[in-house]
Structure formats: C-alpha cells, structure tokens
Scaffold this active site. Structure first.
Site, PDB file in Angstrom:
ATOM      1  N   TRP A 158       2.330   1.276   3.392  1.00 36.81           N
ATOM      2  CA  TRP A 158       3.653   1.912   3.480  1.00 36.81           C
ATOM      3  C   TRP A 158       3.980   2.777   2.269  1.00 36.81           C
ATOM      4  O   TRP A 158       4.950   3.525   2.298  1.00 36.81           O
ATOM      5  CB  TRP A 158       4.737   0.836   3.646  1.00 36.81           C
ATOM      6  CG  TRP A 158       4.626  -0.252   2.618  1.00 36.81           C
ATOM      7  CD1 TRP A 158       3.991  -1.460   2.782  1.00 36.81           C
ATOM      8  CD2 TRP A 158       5.082  -0.221   1.265  1.00 36.81           C
ATOM      9  NE1 TRP A 158       4.038  -2.178   1.612  1.00 36.81           N
ATOM     10  CE2 TRP A 158       4.701  -1.433   0.662  1.00 36.81           C
ATOM     11  CE3 TRP A 158       5.783   0.704   0.495  1.00 36.81           C
ATOM     12  CZ2 TRP A 158       4.982  -1.746  -0.666  1.00 36.81           C
ATOM     13  CZ3 TRP A 158       6.069   0.407  -0.831  1.00 36.81           C
ATOM     14  CH2 TRP A 158       5.678  -0.805  -1.400  1.00 36.81           C
ATOM     15  N   LYS A 182      -3.522   2.835  12.516  1.00 37.70           N
ATOM     16  CA  LYS A 182      -2.404   1.889  12.535  1.00 37.70           C
ATOM     17  C   LYS A 182      -1.648   1.996  11.218  1.00 37.70           C
ATOM     18  O   LYS A 182      -2.074   1.479  10.185  1.00 37.70           O
ATOM     19  CB  LYS A 182      -2.892   0.441  12.698  1.00 37.70           C
ATOM     20  CG  LYS A 182      -1.740  -0.492  13.047  1.00 37.70           C
ATOM     21  CD  LYS A 182      -1.994  -1.930  12.696  1.00 37.70           C
ATOM     22  CE  LYS A 182      -1.787  -2.216  11.239  1.00 37.70           C
ATOM     23  NZ  LYS A 182      -0.418  -1.930  10.730  1.00 37.70           N
ATOM     24  N   GLU A 258      -9.697   0.402   0.079  1.00 39.01           N
ATOM     25  CA  GLU A 258      -8.916   0.805  -1.101  1.00 39.01           C
ATOM     26  C   GLU A 258      -7.897  -0.301  -1.317  1.00 39.01           C
ATOM     27  O   GLU A 258      -6.896  -0.366  -0.608  1.00 39.01           O
ATOM     28  CB  GLU A 258      -8.205   2.138  -0.837  1.00 39.01           C
ATOM     29  CG  GLU A 258      -9.125   3.303  -0.570  1.00 39.01           C
ATOM     30  CD  GLU A 258      -9.907   3.742  -1.813  1.00 39.01           C
ATOM     31  OE1 GLU A 258      -9.634   3.235  -2.922  1.00 39.01           O
ATOM     32  OE2 GLU A 258     -10.808   4.583  -1.647  1.00 39.01           O
ATOM     33  N   ARG A 286       6.261   6.606 -11.072  1.00 39.04           N
ATOM     34  CA  ARG A 286       6.030   7.364  -9.849  1.00 39.04           C
ATOM     35  C   ARG A 286       6.077   6.396  -8.680  1.00 39.04           C
ATOM     36  O   ARG A 286       5.554   5.279  -8.760  1.00 39.04           O
ATOM     37  CB  ARG A 286       4.655   8.036  -9.921  1.00 39.04           C
ATOM     38  CG  ARG A 286       4.395   9.012  -8.801  1.00 39.04           C
ATOM     39  CD  ARG A 286       3.153   9.826  -9.103  1.00 39.04           C
ATOM     40  NE  ARG A 286       1.948   9.054  -8.832  1.00 39.04           N
ATOM     41  CZ  ARG A 286       1.119   9.274  -7.822  1.00 39.04           C
ATOM     42  NH1 ARG A 286       1.347  10.245  -6.981  1.00 39.04           N
ATOM     43  NH2 ARG A 286       0.053   8.542  -7.659  1.00 39.04           N
ATOM     44  N   CYS A 292      -0.946   1.761  -6.074  1.00 41.94           N
ATOM     45  CA  CYS A 292      -2.069   0.958  -6.554  1.00 41.94           C
ATOM     46  C   CYS A 292      -2.610   1.538  -7.855  1.00 41.94           C
ATOM     47  O   CYS A 292      -3.281   0.859  -8.615  1.00 41.94           O
ATOM     48  CB  CYS A 292      -3.157   0.837  -5.493  1.00 41.94           C
ATOM     49  SG  CYS A 292      -3.608   2.420  -4.799  1.00 41.94           S
ATOM     50  N   GLU A 389      -0.327  -7.494  -9.670  1.00 39.95           N
ATOM     51  CA  GLU A 389       0.125  -6.126  -9.476  1.00 39.95           C
ATOM     52  C   GLU A 389       1.650  -6.174  -9.364  1.00 39.95           C
ATOM     53  O   GLU A 389       2.195  -6.834  -8.489  1.00 39.95           O
ATOM     54  CB  GLU A 389      -0.497  -5.620  -8.158  1.00 39.95           C
ATOM     55  CG  GLU A 389      -0.663  -4.147  -8.096  1.00 39.95           C
ATOM     56  CD  GLU A 389      -1.429  -3.707  -6.843  1.00 39.95           C
ATOM     57  OE1 GLU A 389      -1.688  -4.521  -5.935  1.00 39.95           O
ATOM     58  OE2 GLU A 389      -1.751  -2.508  -6.775  1.00 39.95           O
ATOM     59  N   SER A 449      -4.437  11.569  -9.116  1.00 38.25           N
ATOM     60  CA  SER A 449      -4.777  11.772  -7.703  1.00 38.25           C
ATOM     61  C   SER A 449      -4.958  13.255  -7.383  1.00 38.25           C
ATOM     62  O   SER A 449      -4.160  14.092  -7.784  1.00 38.25           O
ATOM     63  CB  SER A 449      -3.675  11.199  -6.811  1.00 38.25           C
ATOM     64  OG  SER A 449      -3.576   9.813  -7.027  1.00 38.25           O
TER      65      SER A 449
HETATM   66  P1  ADP Z   1       1.030  -4.082   1.280  1.00 42.05           P
HETATM   67  O1  ADP Z   1       1.047  -4.964   0.097  1.00 42.05           O
HETATM   68  O2  ADP Z   1       0.805  -2.646   1.013  1.00 42.05           O
HETATM   69  O3  ADP Z   1       2.104  -4.356   2.277  1.00 42.05           O
HETATM   70  P2  ADP Z   1      -0.832  -5.130   3.188  1.00 42.05           P
HETATM   71  O4  ADP Z   1      -2.245  -5.352   2.875  1.00 42.05           O
HETATM   72  O5  ADP Z   1       0.017  -6.280   3.574  1.00 42.05           O
HETATM   73  O6  ADP Z   1      -0.326  -4.418   1.903  1.00 42.05           O
HETATM   74  O7  ADP Z   1      -0.647  -4.024   4.301  1.00 42.05           O
HETATM   75  C1  ADP Z   1      -1.399  -2.845   4.404  1.00 42.05           C
HETATM   76  C2  ADP Z   1      -1.639  -2.540   5.853  1.00 42.05           C
HETATM   77  O8  ADP Z   1      -2.395  -3.590   6.414  1.00 42.05           O
HETATM   78  C3  ADP Z   1      -0.400  -2.404   6.716  1.00 42.05           C
HETATM   79  O9  ADP Z   1      -0.649  -1.415   7.710  1.00 42.05           O
HETATM   80  C4  ADP Z   1      -0.297  -3.760   7.375  1.00 42.05           C
HETATM   81  O10 ADP Z   1       0.359  -3.718   8.617  1.00 42.05           O
HETATM   82  C5  ADP Z   1      -1.758  -4.091   7.581  1.00 42.05           C
HETATM   83  N1  ADP Z   1      -2.094  -5.508   7.681  1.00 42.05           N
HETATM   84  C6  ADP Z   1      -1.540  -6.561   7.026  1.00 42.05           C
HETATM   85  N2  ADP Z   1      -2.148  -7.708   7.370  1.00 42.05           N
HETATM   86  C7  ADP Z   1      -3.122  -7.380   8.269  1.00 42.05           C
HETATM   87  C8  ADP Z   1      -4.115  -8.130   8.993  1.00 42.05           C
HETATM   88  N3  ADP Z   1      -4.241  -9.437   8.853  1.00 42.05           N
HETATM   89  N4  ADP Z   1      -4.934  -7.451   9.825  1.00 42.05           N
HETATM   90  C9  ADP Z   1      -4.835  -6.115   9.952  1.00 42.05           C
HETATM   91  N5  ADP Z   1      -3.934  -5.372   9.298  1.00 42.05           N
HETATM   92  C10 ADP Z   1      -3.084  -5.978   8.466  1.00 42.05           C
END
Ligand code: ADP
Length: 488
Positions: A158, A182, A258, A286, A292, A389, A449
C-alpha cells in the site's frame, strides 16, 4: 460534486478479468478509506478464490498471443501508457493521496517515479537480446535466447500504490508475460485506475488482470499452487514474503521478493552536515516514514551527533502535519491504527532504555491516524527501534566512535536493503560500498530510487532486482540451444 468525489467516481470498482470489468462471484465488496479522515471513499469488488483462478485463466489464455506480439509493439503500448499517465498526473496524484494519505507533492513525485518504469521498460522491450557463437571446442554453435517466463502473479503493498505496480507490470509486459495483479486491500484504487489506463493505451484483453480482495491469503494460495503460474513477484513485509516463498517452492516458481528494510544512515565526523541533514530528512520522512528504503537507524559519529541532532530537531519540529490534500503539508497520516500503535511502542521502548525525545513522541488525538514527527537521541543498543522497521516518522539517533564500529552497527541486522553513508572522504566512501551488506547505497544522498537502477536487497530484504538493466530479466528465461558446427 467535489473534484475528489468526481475523481473517485471515475475509478473502476470491479475486478478486471480477461478484459471485462466484473463483480466478485460472491457479490461481496470491500470499503476503501481515506486514512486522514477515516471516511469510506468507495466500495470495490472483494474477490473470492474462484475469481482469482478466473483471473489466472485469463492470463494463461492471453499468454501465447502476448508473447508472440512483437517487442516493439509491446513497448509502444507501454510508452502510450506513460504518455497518458503524464496527461492524468494530477488525477493519479490526488487518488494516491486520498487512499494512502501521503502529501500531494509526494504523490506527484510518485507519479513521476512510477511513470518512469513504463517509459524505461518501453525502451527495454525491443532490446531483449540473445547470443550466438562457437563453442570453445569448435565443434558446435551455441544459441542463447530469451523467452518470457509465462503467467505471473504480482502482489503489491500500500505504501507506493502506483510505483510498486508499474515496477512489476512494466517489465513483465515488456518481457512478454501476462499477469494477475493483486494490489493491497488498503490502496487498490490506483491500480484499478492504472489498469483502465493500460487498456486505453491499447493493451489486449487478458494481458493484465486485477483482483482486489480482503482475503489475500485465501485468494493467493490457489493461484500460487496452480501449475500454470510460472512466477511470483511480491513486495511487502518479510514474514509474508517468507510464507509466499514456501508456497512458491512447491511449484518451483521463479520469485522476486522485495521485503523489509532496516536501513542504517551513517554520518561520519567528516560529513558535510548540511548535506547529511537534508539527506536525513528525505530518507526518513519521505512517505511519512513508510518506505522500505526509509532510514531506520541513524548512526552518527559522537563528535558531530549533538550538532546533527540539533539541526534535524529544529527542522522536524517545524514540519506541518495534516491531510495530504492541504497545501504545505509535509506529514500525512499513517496508514492505520496498527501503524500508530507500533510507533508509540517503539518510542516508549527506546525511552525506557534511556533515550531522550527531542521533539514529538506521541500519537495525535482526534480524527485520522496521525503520529507526531519525532526525533529521539541517545538510543541504547538493544532498543527495539534499532531492530524493527519503524514505518513511521520517527528519527532515532545512536552514536559511534570508530569506523569499524559504524560498520559493525550498520550490518547488525538481518535486513540488507539499503544503507546511507555521509562522508567527504572518497576512500572511506569506497570502503563503505564494500563493507556494508546491503543491495543499495546512498553515498551522500538520501533518496536513491530510480527506474534506471536495479532496486533490491540482500539477506532478509529479499531477492531479485526491479528496474535497471536487470529488471526485465526477472521476467525472462534464458534458453540455450546447441547445434553442430555448420562447416564440420
Ligand atoms: P505491509 O506491511 O506492507 O502491509 P504485507 O506483507 O502485509 O505488508 O502486505 C503486502 C501485500 O501482501 C498486500 O497486497 C497484502 O494484501 C498481501 N498479503 C498479505 N498477506 C498475504 C498472504 N498471506 N498471502 C498473499 N498476500 C498477502
């Protein structure tokens, strides 16, 4: 109707599968909120696992024709998308600020940065190259060619709703791969608008499919387990990345990961302090600290630490906090309550171990998920803020005496995405390039970046590189063919 409401109304709210915008098979929807106000911006389709597989079906069906589409044509579509994005830059910027919260000026910066991936890979598509040559024995000829990997599943976070999408979609399309994307459930609108723009740019149906869902795991697992999928590219947290790599192992999928970072920001006693302060503010604040690549641990030589802290504190105390749509705002809301709670916990832990809060230090009561821009000094070794983090506007300063100690502290983490080093000594700077275990480094600069550069980390920050000459190879397979020597 306000401009904001009009913009939101223009964004598709359905799934994009095989060129058609469709509702979720269950009819379910999910709410997208403005983190600055907590208000619902709109509702969008909430995909089921069946929808995910339908999206993969569409990507598989479109794969052969897209791979056979001339590279020049693939590039031209990406280039047209780049041009359209420039025309709509203001709309994309506002959309990102509304769903993610970053100040408008930063959203405009992301449109510029994110757009560059479309342009860069439009140029890379026709340069996919092979090799032809005699084998060393002189008995045969060796042909090395590049082929698209095949259908890809791209999962984005996000924090950079546009750039994380274009950084994956553009190289995949340039290489001749079809994709299912997704986006994060918190910020799906930018990806939906980007998909509409790609279609407008001439992308054939099924090449890009978009699924939005509140059940990431349930929807993603069957896609990753499907033998027709060939590649998984993920940007997000390390724990989720680890889970996804385990799932990807069953199908021996190609992966690009990443993941998290814990960037050290080292200021040597010979640094240009003006430059270091500017770099620090950019590297830390920023995106409201939610990157990250954000500087997480400021490791400052003890001789200059008091002056460095004084200067950054003065600047941070003057930062304007508010809704990102308002003029002059530098710090928007954090993405959700959990992010605020984490910043509170990390500051409390550091203070409990002897650190001093120079400015800020608390959540801001009231509407939205705001945290004060903060500086803490005298952070003791072992503090959680040095290990985790932060993902928030908190600048934490620890000190060192000798160069070797700085290196040891900087490398004392399981992460290895980026490091920042400030020194006027060229030889020392060059030593740091080799000494610091990170995939990237900012040497006397706080923002690194660039679409033309290979972005990525080592250790638990992931594998693979996005952007640069390397980026397209994440989506290409090398094929080697042996033939007899034609003159033998
Ligand atoms: P953040 O800390 O950026 O929210 P996440 O790793 O939770 O990081 O989320 C990054 C992406 O991974 C988002 O699109 C989230 O919907 C997706 N995501 C989170 N958990 C899962 C999972 N178990 N399987 C697939 N996608 C996931």
């Amino acid at each position: 109707m306000t401009d904001e409401a009009q913009l939101i109304q223009s964004v598709p709210t359905q799934l994009l599968i095989g060129g058609a915008w469709t509702d979720s098979s269950t009819g379910a929807t999910l709410a997208v909120r403005d983190p600055a106000t907590g208000e619902v911006l709109t509702r969008i389709a909430d995909a089921s696992p069946e929808d995910g597989i339908r999206a993969l079906d569409a990507a598989v069906e479109a794969a052969e024709a897209w791979a056979a589409t001339p590279a020049r044509k693939r590039g031209e579509i990406l280039r047209r998308a780049f041009d359209l994005l420039q025309e709509r830059a203001d709309d994309f910027a506002l959309l990102m600020t509304l769903e993610m919260g970053k100040p408008l000026a930063e959203s405009r910066g992301e449109v510029a940065y994110g757009g560059e991936f479309l342009r860069w890979f439009s140029e890379e598509a026709p340069r996919i190259a092979g090799r032809y040559g005699a084998n060393p024995e002189g008995t045969g000829r060796m042909i090395v060619s590049q082929r698209p990997v095949g259908p890809c599943y791209l999962i984005t976070p996000w924090n950079f709703p546009l750039a994380m999408a274009t950084r994956k979609i553009a190289p995949a399309l340039a290489a001749g791969c079809t994709v299912v994307v997704k986006p994060a459930e918190l910020t799906p609108l930018t990806t939906l608008a980007l998909a509409a723009l790609l279609i407008e740019a001439g992308l054939p149906e099924g090449v890009v499919n978009v699924i939005t869902t509140s059940s990431s795991k349930e929807v993603s697992s069957p896609i990753i387990a499907d033998p027709r999928l060939r590649k998984l590219s993920f940007t997000g947290s390390t724990p989720v990345g680890v889970q996804l790599m385990k799932q990807a192992a069953d199908g021996v999928l190609r992966t690009s990961m990443e993941l998290g970072g814990n960037a050290p920001f080292v200021v040597f006693e010979d640094a240009d302090l003006d430059q270091a302060v500017e770099g620090a503010l950019a590297a830390k604040f920023r995106n409201i600290g939610q990157a990250c690549t954000a500087a997480n641990r400021f490791i400052v030589h003890e001789d200059v630490a008091p002056e460095f802290a004084r200067r950054v504190t003065e600047r941070v105390a003057a930062m304007r906090v508010g809704r990102g749509t308002e003029d002059g705002i530098q710090i928007g809301p954090l993405i959700d309550d959990r992010a605020v709670a984490k910043a509170v916990e990390l500051v409390e832990d550091a203070v409990g171990r002897g650190a001093a809060v120079e400015t800020g230090g608390s959540a801001i009561e009231g509407t939205g998920t705001f945290f004060q821009p903060t500086v803490v000094t005298g952070v003791a070794p072992g503090s959680e803020i040095l290990r985790q983090e932060i993902f928030g506007p908190v600048l934490a300063i620890a000190t060192f005496g000798e160069e070797a100690e700085a290196v040891r502290l900087a490398n004392d983490t399981e992460y290895g995405l980026v490091s920042y080093v400030f020194t006027r000594d060229l030889a020392r700077g060059q030593r740091m390039i080799d000494a610091l275990d990170t995939g990237m480094m900012g040497l006397n600069v706080g923002v690194i970046s660039n679409a033309a550069a290979p972005f990525g980390g080592v250790k638990q920050s992931g594998n693979g590189r996005e952007g640069g000459l390397e980026g397209i190879h994440e989506y290409l397979e090398t094929k080697y063919t042996m033939t007899p020597d034609p003159f033998a």
